[in-house]
Design a protein around this motif. Sequence first.
Motif, short mmCIF file in Angstrom:
data_model
loop_
_atom_site.label_atom_id
_atom_site.label_comp_id
_atom_site.label_asym_id
_atom_site.label_seq_id
_atom_site.Cartn_x
_atom_site.Cartn_y
_atom_site.Cartn_z
N GLY A 1 0.80 -1.22 0.00
CA GLY A 1 0.00 0.00 0.00
C GLY A 1 0.83 1.27 0.00
N GLY A 2 2.02 1.20 0.57
CA GLY A 2 2.88 2.38 0.61
C GLY A 2 3.85 2.49 -0.54
N GLU A 3 3.71 1.62 -1.53
CA GLU A 3 4.66 1.63 -2.64
C GLU A 3 4.59 2.93 -3.43
N GLY A 4 3.36 3.43 -3.66
CA GLY A 4 3.22 4.67 -4.41
C GLY A 4 3.84 5.84 -3.68
N ALA A 5 3.66 5.91 -2.36
CA ALA A 5 4.26 6.99 -1.59
C ALA A 5 5.78 6.91 -1.60
N ARG A 6 6.30 5.70 -1.48
CA ARG A 6 7.75 5.54 -1.50
C ARG A 6 8.32 5.95 -2.85
N ARG A 7 7.64 5.57 -3.92
CA ARG A 7 8.12 5.93 -5.25
C ARG A 7 8.06 7.44 -5.46
N ASN A 8 6.99 8.07 -5.01
CA ASN A 8 6.87 9.52 -5.18
C ASN A 8 7.95 10.26 -4.40
N LEU A 9 8.28 9.77 -3.20
CA LEU A 9 9.36 10.38 -2.45
C LEU A 9 10.70 10.20 -3.17
N ALA A 10 10.88 9.04 -3.80
CA ALA A 10 12.10 8.83 -4.56
C ALA A 10 12.18 9.78 -5.74
N ASP B 1 7.13 11.13 -24.89
CA ASP B 1 7.30 11.86 -23.64
C ASP B 1 6.25 11.44 -22.61
N ALA B 2 5.00 11.28 -23.05
CA ALA B 2 3.93 10.90 -22.13
C ALA B 2 4.13 9.48 -21.60
N ILE B 3 4.49 8.56 -22.48
CA ILE B 3 4.73 7.17 -22.04
C ILE B 3 5.91 7.13 -21.08
N ALA B 4 6.98 7.85 -21.41
CA ALA B 4 8.16 7.85 -20.55
C ALA B 4 7.84 8.42 -19.18
N ALA B 5 7.08 9.53 -19.14
CA ALA B 5 6.74 10.14 -17.86
C ALA B 5 5.88 9.20 -17.02
N ALA B 6 4.94 8.51 -17.65
CA ALA B 6 4.10 7.57 -16.92
C ALA B 6 4.92 6.41 -16.35
N ILE B 7 5.88 5.91 -17.13
CA ILE B 7 6.73 4.82 -16.67
C ILE B 7 7.60 5.28 -15.50
N ILE B 8 8.20 6.46 -15.65
CA ILE B 8 9.01 7.01 -14.57
C ILE B 8 8.17 7.16 -13.30
N GLY B 9 6.91 7.52 -13.46
CA GLY B 9 6.03 7.70 -12.31
C GLY B 9 5.53 6.42 -11.69
N GLY B 10 5.90 5.26 -12.24
CA GLY B 10 5.53 4.00 -11.63
C GLY B 10 4.39 3.25 -12.30
N GLY C 1 -2.64 -2.29 -14.79
CA GLY C 1 -3.08 -2.67 -13.47
C GLY C 1 -2.52 -1.86 -12.33
N ARG C 2 -1.57 -0.97 -12.60
CA ARG C 2 -0.99 -0.17 -11.52
C ARG C 2 -0.45 1.13 -12.07
N GLY C 3 -0.63 2.20 -11.29
CA GLY C 3 -0.11 3.51 -11.68
C GLY C 3 -0.74 4.60 -10.84
N THR C 4 -0.10 5.76 -10.81
CA THR C 4 -0.61 6.89 -10.05
C THR C 4 -0.51 8.16 -10.89
N ILE C 5 -1.46 9.04 -10.70
CA ILE C 5 -1.46 10.31 -11.41
C ILE C 5 -0.35 11.22 -10.89
N GLN D 1 11.21 -1.50 -12.52
CA GLN D 1 9.86 -2.06 -12.46
C GLN D 1 9.89 -3.57 -12.54
N GLN D 2 10.68 -4.12 -13.45
CA GLN D 2 10.74 -5.57 -13.61
C GLN D 2 11.29 -6.23 -12.36
N VAL D 3 12.33 -5.66 -11.77
CA VAL D 3 12.91 -6.25 -10.56
C VAL D 3 11.90 -6.21 -9.42
N GLN D 4 11.21 -5.09 -9.26
CA GLN D 4 10.23 -4.97 -8.19
C GLN D 4 9.07 -5.93 -8.41
N PHE D 5 8.61 -6.06 -9.65
CA PHE D 5 7.47 -6.93 -9.93
C PHE D 5 7.84 -8.39 -9.68
#
Length: 370
Positions: free
Chosen positions: A45-54, A290-299, A305-309, A351-355
């Motif tokens: 549940g805290g993965e998104g917050a951890r990624r955003n802090l990173a 640019d949009a795809i890259a930004a979305a990937i960088i954002g997690g 099935g997973r992602g955050t705005i 992403q692959q390593v984490q998944f």
Amino acid sequence: MTDGPTSTEAPERAAQLPAQSPPVAPATVDKVSTAGRLSWWRGDGGEGARRNLALLGVLAVLVVIGALTRSDLYSNPDWVWDNILSILKLAAVVGVVTVGMTFVIIGGGIDLSVGAIVALAGVWCTTVATQSYGAGGMIFSALTVGMAVGLVNGLLISYGRLVPFIATLAMLVAARGLAAEISDKQTQVSDNGFINGLASNDLLGIPLLVYILAAVVAAGWVLLNRTTFGRRTVAVGGNPEAARLAGINVKRHTLLLYALSGLCCGIAAIMLTAQANSAQAAMANLYELDAIAAAIIGGTLLSGGRGTIIGSLLGVVIFATITNLFAINGLSTEAQNMVKGGIIVAAVLVQQVQFRSLTQFLGRNRLTTT
């Protein structure tokens, strides 16, 4: 004969009954709930917050690099504030497109035609006939064209059963061609003061384009995290068959996702037209990457099935900051693109390593529970 169970049947039935767990003391329940709250940060549940802090850490590193390489500029507070606003304006148009792209990727798709849709909507809304209806007509035209093209993408993918990569790649070519045909390969100038003022005017010292980006991001966050539409998007992207069995109309939902992406492209077309005071068929080139890259960088997972705005927004700001950093240091665009490519590859590898780690952990947990 007796109606009740015999002495030999009673023990067998008792053995088949599920064992009841002993009563749990309230203190134990409190400890378990407290442990759950404390372990949230370490859990999924805290993965998104951890990624955003990173990602915020990455932004801080970029700022430090800029301060070290151009200390003469960063020593001026007025220049620093103006530079921050410039970065946000640079990220505004791509950020709006990225919001729609994030929904599509979370839903298990991909859209390679967003840049072409922006160009087509921009050219369509700057024709002489459309501009005669004023700012309202131009905005309505851009939004309608964007949504219409998005609906075509959705129809081809959901009901025509085309692979999203192929369908949107074909739309990329077709939309660029139609935009060139409408504009006769010429630049169409916008004469509307209200539209042009969106890029030149500000409110409380902040450009209007930044407010538009903030509004789109806020609406996207609410739609993804606080509505049934968002939950269905995650379900469809995570497992379409399970979503279908759960009663979700996967085809219709996929259609709506691409329509939403087209709507974001229509908004971006107005913003980009305001920045250039014109529109042409070649505008918004490579915005899809640019949009795809930004979305990937954002997690956001490419498999869906997973992602955050918020993560996608931070990804856009990171790329805009890199572009700004290269510009103030007088570095070439080629070097900038190589750095961006390296960041994208690194993000996908992470992403692959984490998944894989998460999958292995869940597998071990299921075995332990069994």
